[in-house]
Design a protein around this motif. Structure first.
Motif, PDB file in Angstrom:
ATOM      1  N   THR A   1      75.492 -27.474 -18.153  1.00  0.00           N
ATOM      2  CA  THR A   1      75.144 -27.924 -17.642  1.00  0.00           C
ATOM      3  C   THR A   1      75.652 -28.846 -16.887  1.00  0.00           C
ATOM      4  O   THR A   1      75.594 -29.610 -15.560  1.00  0.00           O
ATOM      5  CB  THR A   1      73.820 -28.532 -17.456  1.00  0.00           C
TER       6      THR A   1
ATOM      7  N   LYS B   1      76.609 -18.708 -13.074  1.00  0.00           N
ATOM      8  CA  LYS B   1      75.473 -19.264 -12.442  1.00  0.00           C
ATOM      9  C   LYS B   1      75.041 -18.178 -11.110  1.00  0.00           C
ATOM     10  O   LYS B   1      73.896 -18.271 -10.791  1.00  0.00           O
ATOM     11  CB  LYS B   1      75.392 -21.362 -12.585  1.00  0.00           C
TER      12      LYS B   1
ATOM     13  N   PRO C   1      71.707 -16.064 -11.987  1.00  0.00           N
ATOM     14  CA  PRO C   1      70.756 -16.629 -12.159  1.00  0.00           C
ATOM     15  C   PRO C   1      69.681 -16.334 -13.159  1.00  0.00           C
ATOM     16  O   PRO C   1      69.443 -17.913 -13.443  1.00  0.00           O
ATOM     17  CB  PRO C   1      70.183 -17.119 -10.897  1.00  0.00           C
ATOM     18  N   ARG C   2      68.929 -15.608 -13.290  1.00  0.00           N
ATOM     19  CA  ARG C   2      68.080 -15.388 -14.738  1.00  0.00           C
ATOM     20  C   ARG C   2      68.023 -15.779 -15.875  1.00  0.00           C
ATOM     21  O   ARG C   2      67.762 -16.215 -16.878  1.00  0.00           O
ATOM     22  CB  ARG C   2      67.473 -13.850 -14.366  1.00  0.00           C
TER      23      ARG C   2
ATOM     24  N   TRP D   1      70.997 -17.092 -16.621  1.00  0.00           N
ATOM     25  CA  TRP D   1      71.350 -19.171 -16.603  1.00  0.00           C
ATOM     26  C   TRP D   1      70.134 -19.406 -16.764  1.00  0.00           C
ATOM     27  O   TRP D   1      70.275 -20.351 -17.756  1.00  0.00           O
ATOM     28  CB  TRP D   1      71.905 -19.074 -15.755  1.00  0.00           C
ATOM     29  N   GLU D   2      69.417 -19.935 -16.025  1.00  0.00           N
ATOM     30  CA  GLU D   2      67.863 -20.245 -16.075  1.00  0.00           C
ATOM     31  C   GLU D   2      67.234 -19.653 -17.453  1.00  0.00           C
ATOM     32  O   GLU D   2      66.684 -20.868 -17.410  1.00  0.00           O
ATOM     33  CB  GLU D   2      67.052 -19.795 -14.731  1.00  0.00           C
ATOM     34  N   SER D   3      67.340 -19.068 -18.050  1.00  0.00           N
ATOM     35  CA  SER D   3      66.610 -18.608 -19.987  1.00  0.00           C
ATOM     36  C   SER D   3      67.523 -19.619 -20.629  1.00  0.00           C
ATOM     37  O   SER D   3      66.892 -19.708 -21.158  1.00  0.00           O
ATOM     38  CB  SER D   3      66.781 -17.233 -20.418  1.00  0.00           C
TER      39      SER D   3
ATOM     40  N   ARG E   1      73.401 -19.602 -21.945  1.00  0.00           N
ATOM     41  CA  ARG E   1      74.569 -20.394 -21.214  1.00  0.00           C
ATOM     42  C   ARG E   1      75.773 -20.279 -22.356  1.00  0.00           C
ATOM     43  O   ARG E   1      76.727 -20.090 -21.454  1.00  0.00           O
ATOM     44  CB  ARG E   1      74.322 -21.177 -20.861  1.00  0.00           C
TER      45      ARG E   1
END
Length: 303
Positions: free
Chosen positions: A3, A173, A177-178, A180-182, A185
């Motif tokens: 992050t 990223k 995106p999916r 990554w958001e889960s 990472r």
């Protein structure tokens, strides 16, 4: 960590990162044809220090406590010892598996050593008894100084790695995106580490033309070295510790090959002694602090 690494990047910083990554690759390739490209590459490595200064804080988490000087020194000594042991295993593996590369590299070292010895010999001039020792000394200082300079710059290649890892993570990223958001990472971080290690190995073959039997051995050997540096970077979360380990290993390796026998091993032994001393002091400090906290708790309980 991912992050922090992928926080918004300004246009100026993004441009600087592209220059120190892709630009460095191009210049490194051009060094086989142009001395000026080599000079520009060195200048780029020097300037990468300032880029590293901007990128280094991204390795830290907001909850990380600042480390004491002793803890930072322990990080360095531990990291150097890990790399020393790992590189020894990698060199043994490459010597056994990639014999063409090993023979070629040994010959390169021997040729360079012979060249250095030849450069230090005097032609014999008037008053040679007086000038020979003096000029020989300055020639040796000049030669060693240049080698130490290039080895120091090699440590700044870790800025190149961190910049590449950040760029790759930003791409991951955007493309995934999916996932990554889960929250999964770490796989992207490991992929970035692996890819930069491969590039690290390839970069060590860009400046000269070599047969594939030698080039493959060089790529695998230096990619493994790069992977080890990358793991140290992620473990310490300290760019400058990794830069220092890289630079000092290269410096002692050069001294060992051309000037001082077993310089790497002697330096590693000294680092081990320092590490054990500092580790003992750190444990004693923790034990003393623990006893103090326990005494405070007992005093509070007695009240």
């Amino acid at each position: 960590m991912t992050t922090n690494l992928t926080k918004p990047i300004s246009k100026k910083l993004l441009f600087a990162m592209l220059i120190v990554t892709i630009g460095a690759e191009i210049l490194l390739y051009l060094t086989r044809y142009s001395y000026m490209a080599g000079t520009l590459y060195d200048a780029m490595m020097v300037s990468s220090f300032f880029i590293g200064w901007k990128l280094h804080p991204r390795l830290k988490n907001s909850v990380d406590y600042p480390k004491t000087k002793r803890q930072l020194t322990l990080q360095f000594t531990g990291a150097f010892l890990i790399f020393f042991l790992g590189s020894t295993i990698i060199n043994m593996y490459s010597t056994y598996i990639f014999q063409d590369f090993s023979t070629n590299y040994d010959q390169y070292v021997q040729d360079y050593t012979d060249m250095q010895m030849a450069a230090g010999e005097d032609d014999g001039t008037e008053a040679g008894h007086i000038t020979k020792p003096i000029w020989s000394f300055f020639e040796k200082v000049d030669t060693i100084g240049y080698d130490l300079y290039t080895d120091t710059l090699a440590g700044l290649e870790e800025v190149w790695r961190l910049a590449y890892m950040i760029l790759l993570l930003v791409i991951f990223k955007k493309v995934f995106p999916r996932r990554w958001e889960s929250g999964r990472r770490d796989i992207f971080l490991m992929c970035a580490l692996f890819l930069t290690s491969i590039l690290f190995g390839i970069d060590h073959t860009l400046d000269s033309e070599q047969p594939w039997s030698i080039r493959i051995g060089a790529i695998v050997t230096f990619a493994n070295m790069g992977l080890l540096f990358g793991l140290i970077l992620l473990w310490t979360r300290n760019l400058w510790v990794t830069v220092l380990v890289h630079a000092l290993y290269d410096i002692t390796a050069t001294l060992s090959w051309y000037y001082i026998d077993y310089a790497v091993e002697l330096f590693a032994l000294a680092v081990l002694v320092v590490h054990l001393i500092l580790l003992t002091l750190e444990k004693l400090s923790h034990r003393r602090l623990k006893n103090q906290l326990k005494a405070v708790e007992l005093a509070q309980a007695a009240e």
